[in-house]
Design a protein around this motif. Structure first.
Motif, PDB file in Angstrom:
ATOM      1  N   LYS A 223       5.720  -2.872  -9.031  1.00 26.96           N
ATOM      2  CA  LYS A 223       4.891  -2.789  -7.834  1.00 26.96           C
ATOM      3  C   LYS A 223       5.461  -1.756  -6.855  1.00 26.96           C
ATOM      4  O   LYS A 223       4.705  -0.969  -6.259  1.00 26.96           O
ATOM      5  CB  LYS A 223       4.771  -4.153  -7.161  1.00 26.96           C
ATOM      6  CG  LYS A 223       3.968  -4.081  -5.865  1.00 26.96           C
ATOM      7  CD  LYS A 223       3.455  -5.417  -5.420  1.00 26.96           C
ATOM      8  CE  LYS A 223       2.520  -5.265  -4.226  1.00 26.96           C
ATOM      9  NZ  LYS A 223       1.843  -6.506  -3.859  1.00 26.96           N
ATOM     10  N   GLN A 224       6.759  -1.776  -6.691  1.00 23.74           N
ATOM     11  CA  GLN A 224       7.400  -0.811  -5.803  1.00 23.74           C
ATOM     12  C   GLN A 224       7.133   0.611  -6.279  1.00 23.74           C
ATOM     13  O   GLN A 224       6.800   1.505  -5.492  1.00 23.74           O
ATOM     14  CB  GLN A 224       8.906  -1.080  -5.761  1.00 23.74           C
ATOM     15  CG  GLN A 224       9.651  -0.394  -4.647  1.00 23.74           C
ATOM     16  CD  GLN A 224       9.481  -1.108  -3.320  1.00 23.74           C
ATOM     17  OE1 GLN A 224       8.478  -0.922  -2.643  1.00 23.74           O
ATOM     18  NE2 GLN A 224      10.468  -1.928  -2.964  1.00 23.74           N
ATOM     19  N   ARG A 227       3.385   1.769  -5.795  1.00 22.19           N
ATOM     20  CA  ARG A 227       3.011   2.180  -4.437  1.00 22.19           C
ATOM     21  C   ARG A 227       3.157   3.688  -4.257  1.00 22.19           C
ATOM     22  O   ARG A 227       2.334   4.338  -3.599  1.00 22.19           O
ATOM     23  CB  ARG A 227       3.853   1.436  -3.408  1.00 22.19           C
ATOM     24  CG  ARG A 227       3.369   0.031  -3.145  1.00 22.19           C
ATOM     25  CD  ARG A 227       4.228  -0.692  -2.129  1.00 22.19           C
ATOM     26  NE  ARG A 227       3.612  -1.960  -1.732  1.00 22.19           N
ATOM     27  CZ  ARG A 227       4.238  -2.927  -1.084  1.00 22.19           C
ATOM     28  NH1 ARG A 227       5.514  -2.764  -0.752  1.00 22.19           N
ATOM     29  NH2 ARG A 227       3.614  -4.034  -0.757  1.00 22.19           N
ATOM     30  N   THR A 232      -2.127  -0.267  -6.407  1.00 19.76           N
ATOM     31  CA  THR A 232      -1.759  -1.578  -5.881  1.00 19.76           C
ATOM     32  C   THR A 232      -1.624  -2.572  -7.034  1.00 19.76           C
ATOM     33  O   THR A 232      -2.582  -2.826  -7.759  1.00 19.76           O
ATOM     34  CB  THR A 232      -2.817  -2.102  -4.903  1.00 19.76           C
ATOM     35  OG1 THR A 232      -2.964  -1.178  -3.826  1.00 19.76           O
ATOM     36  CG2 THR A 232      -2.418  -3.464  -4.343  1.00 19.76           C
ATOM     37  N   GLU A 245      11.481 -11.841  -4.290  1.00 22.77           N
ATOM     38  CA  GLU A 245      10.479 -10.780  -4.255  1.00 22.77           C
ATOM     39  C   GLU A 245       9.136 -11.236  -3.703  1.00 22.77           C
ATOM     40  O   GLU A 245       8.142 -10.516  -3.803  1.00 22.77           O
ATOM     41  CB  GLU A 245      10.273 -10.207  -5.669  1.00 22.77           C
ATOM     42  CG  GLU A 245      11.519  -9.628  -6.306  1.00 22.77           C
ATOM     43  CD  GLU A 245      12.327 -10.661  -7.075  1.00 22.77           C
ATOM     44  OE1 GLU A 245      11.957 -11.866  -7.032  1.00 22.77           O
ATOM     45  OE2 GLU A 245      13.330 -10.270  -7.697  1.00 22.77           O
ATOM     46  N   LEU A 248       7.194  -8.880  -1.264  1.00 21.06           N
ATOM     47  CA  LEU A 248       6.813  -7.657  -1.971  1.00 21.06           C
ATOM     48  C   LEU A 248       5.640  -7.922  -2.900  1.00 21.06           C
ATOM     49  O   LEU A 248       4.662  -7.163  -2.920  1.00 21.06           O
ATOM     50  CB  LEU A 248       8.005  -7.111  -2.763  1.00 21.06           C
ATOM     51  CG  LEU A 248       7.704  -5.952  -3.729  1.00 21.06           C
ATOM     52  CD1 LEU A 248       7.159  -4.739  -2.985  1.00 21.06           C
ATOM     53  CD2 LEU A 248       8.972  -5.585  -4.512  1.00 21.06           C
ATOM     54  N   SER A 251       2.253  -8.823  -0.745  1.00 19.91           N
ATOM     55  CA  SER A 251       1.770  -7.948   0.323  1.00 19.91           C
ATOM     56  C   SER A 251       0.989  -6.768  -0.244  1.00 19.91           C
ATOM     57  O   SER A 251       1.411  -6.138  -1.211  1.00 19.91           O
ATOM     58  CB  SER A 251       2.945  -7.432   1.157  1.00 19.91           C
ATOM     59  OG  SER A 251       3.624  -8.503   1.788  1.00 19.91           O
ATOM     60  N   ARG A 253       0.363  -3.943   1.468  1.00 19.47           N
ATOM     61  CA  ARG A 253       0.926  -2.689   1.957  1.00 19.47           C
ATOM     62  C   ARG A 253       2.420  -2.829   2.225  1.00 19.47           C
ATOM     63  O   ARG A 253       2.901  -3.898   2.565  1.00 19.47           O
ATOM     64  CB  ARG A 253       0.217  -2.261   3.251  1.00 19.47           C
ATOM     65  CG  ARG A 253      -1.243  -1.886   3.064  1.00 19.47           C
ATOM     66  CD  ARG A 253      -1.943  -1.749   4.400  1.00 19.47           C
ATOM     67  NE  ARG A 253      -2.007  -3.035   5.093  1.00 19.47           N
ATOM     68  CZ  ARG A 253      -2.993  -3.913   4.931  1.00 19.47           C
ATOM     69  NH1 ARG A 253      -3.984  -3.649   4.109  1.00 19.47           N
ATOM     70  NH2 ARG A 253      -2.982  -5.053   5.586  1.00 19.47           N
ATOM     71  N   ALA A 254       3.125  -1.712   2.095  1.00 21.47           N
ATOM     72  CA  ALA A 254       4.553  -1.694   2.425  1.00 21.47           C
ATOM     73  C   ALA A 254       4.739  -2.085   3.881  1.00 21.47           C
ATOM     74  O   ALA A 254       4.002  -1.636   4.760  1.00 21.47           O
ATOM     75  CB  ALA A 254       5.129  -0.303   2.165  1.00 21.47           C
ATOM     76  N   GLY A 255       5.710  -2.925   4.132  1.00 29.36           N
ATOM     77  CA  GLY A 255       5.979  -3.373   5.491  1.00 29.36           C
ATOM     78  C   GLY A 255       5.331  -4.692   5.838  1.00 29.36           C
ATOM     79  O   GLY A 255       5.746  -5.355   6.794  1.00 29.36           O
TER      80      GLY A 255
END
Length: 418
Positions: A223-224, A227, A232, A245, A248, A251, A253-255
């Motif tokens: 997933k990381q 992005r 997605t 995790e 992560l 979510s 979106r990042a953040g």
């Protein structure tokens, strides 16, 4: 299995319950006979809704507040009114998608779908070519799937993929991402193959709870990476929960700091079977969770008054049992995915497919093993019963030497419930 494709995150806020996200099985007829199919699709159900009846349901869905409807099967496009139903939903402002095996999605059909108003398509991909064709029980299925993705993209439909993870295909995860990325997917849903339907007959392909210790970090790493590629990756509702995790995985979106908020079946999610049966999630067991039929009652009445759909709206920690009852995340998680827990233990509220739970046992030098007991009946969305055995973490795995798609005996099928 859970044929939902890429699901948008539901806004679990203090709003009245409504069937915001609906998964509608138009027909159980299918041009595949997948080894892991939870609905045992292949032949149409008796007395499936006609096109005229389905068009009436489209109006009821709009009135009930549906925002997104995913059409599934079997294969939804095998319903003779498929394009008319897509159009009726789209004309009412509903976002319409399809989850498909893709075998019959020609360039011509893809263009017709787009013209009718289909916005998104999730194509089921079970692994690399050899794995996919074996699980789909059809040589050439993988090639057809790749062609479907290309045809849908060319027609201007947003393309996503979905994969049911199990012991047959888990080693394909990373190379499969490369294949799907090259096909220009925008999203990928990964979920666990639960022992429903035909998968309940092939228990050796089912993941064991401790497999999550290795699998979940791999999904998180993918997933990381995805992005950065503009893709997605989201876990299905039965893949979790509350490991390192968690934010992560959940979510968009990042953040973001999202996490699992409990099963949404009957709260903001609804499933409709092709004969008009209504339940709170498309993968819930038909024999336990159907709240009524659209031929006898309105959708609004079923949604508001059926206890089979409302069970989740009042669920509390007191409804949990086993490990889940005393878990640190009990109040947030509420036992994880309902249909998955029920498919293993015959009732919800205790779900061994949990990353946090597997980690707790591992810290104790233990693991949980699912041992098959009673077999499934042979009906759509049926299940067997498993026992949970706690054993040393380093105990030998007796399933490791067994062919992953071996079929076990099951009880003779009973008459399907109306």
């Amino acid at each position: 299995m859970s044929k939902t494709g890429h699901r948008r995150r539901l806004d679990v806020v203090a709003t009245p319950h409504a069937p915001v996200y609906v998964v509608w099985e138009l027909t159980l007829a299918c041009d595949h006979a997948c080894t892991h199919c939870g609905s045992r699709a292949g032949v149409a159900r008796e007395h499936e809704l006609t096109t005229e009846e389905a068009l009436g349901v489209a109006g009821q869905l709009a009135a009930a507040g549906a925002r997104e409807v995913i059409l599934i099967g079997g294969e939804a496009y095998l319903h003779h009114g498929f394009l008319d139903i897509v159009g009726a939903l789209a004309q009412r402002g509903i976002t319409v998608g399809i989850t498909t095996g893709g075998r019959g999605v020609t360039a011509e059909l893809a263009r017709a779908m787009a013209t009718a108003g289909l916005r998104q398509a999730s194509v089921s991909v079970d692994g690399l070519e050899a794995t996919h064709d074996r699980m789909r029980h059809l040589r050439g299925s993988f090639a057809g799937t790749m062609a479907a993705l290309a045809n849908l993209e060319a027609a201007g439909i947003a393309i996503t993929a979905n994969t049911n993870l199990n012991r047959s295909n888990r080693d394909d995860l990373e190379p499969l991402y490369e294949v799907l990325r090259a096909q220009h997917i925008v999203a990928w849903q990964v979920q666990l193959t639960a022992p429903l339907g035909r998968a309940a007959d092939r228990v050796q392909m089912i993941l064991q709870p401790w497999d999550l210790l290795e699998l979940v970090p791999r999904i998180a790493a993918l997933k990381q990476r995805a992005r950065g590629d503009g893709i997605t990756i989201m876990p299905g509702n039965n893949l979790g929960y509350f490991g390192p995790e968690e934010t992560l995985l959940r979510s968009l979106r990042a953040g973001d700091q999202d996490h699992w908020h409990g099963c949404q079946a009957g709260k903001f999610v609804m499933g409709i079977e092709s004969d008009g049966a209504v339940k709170g999630c498309p993968s819930l067991q038909t024999s336990h969770y159907v709240g009524g039929n659209l031929r006898q009652r309105s959708l609004a009445a079923i949604w508001k008054a059926s206890p089979e759909l409302g069970f989740n709206r009042a669920r509390t920690v007191d409804d949990l049992w086993g490990f889940c009852r005393s878990c640190d995340f009990a109040a947030e998680c509420l036992g994880g995915c309902t249909f998955t827990a029920h498919s293993i233990l015959g009732r919800p509220g205790n779900n061994p497919y949990c990353h946090y739970r597997a980690r707790v046992h591992a810290k104790r030098g233990q693991r949980e093993r699912l041992v098959a007991g009673a077999a499934a009946d042979g009906l759509p969305f049926d299940h067997g019963i498993f026992d949970i055995v706690v054993e040393p973490l380093d105990a030998p795995d007796p399933a490791a030497a067994v062919t992953d798609l071996v079929q076990i005996s099951r009880r003779p099928a009973r008459r399907q419930l109306a």
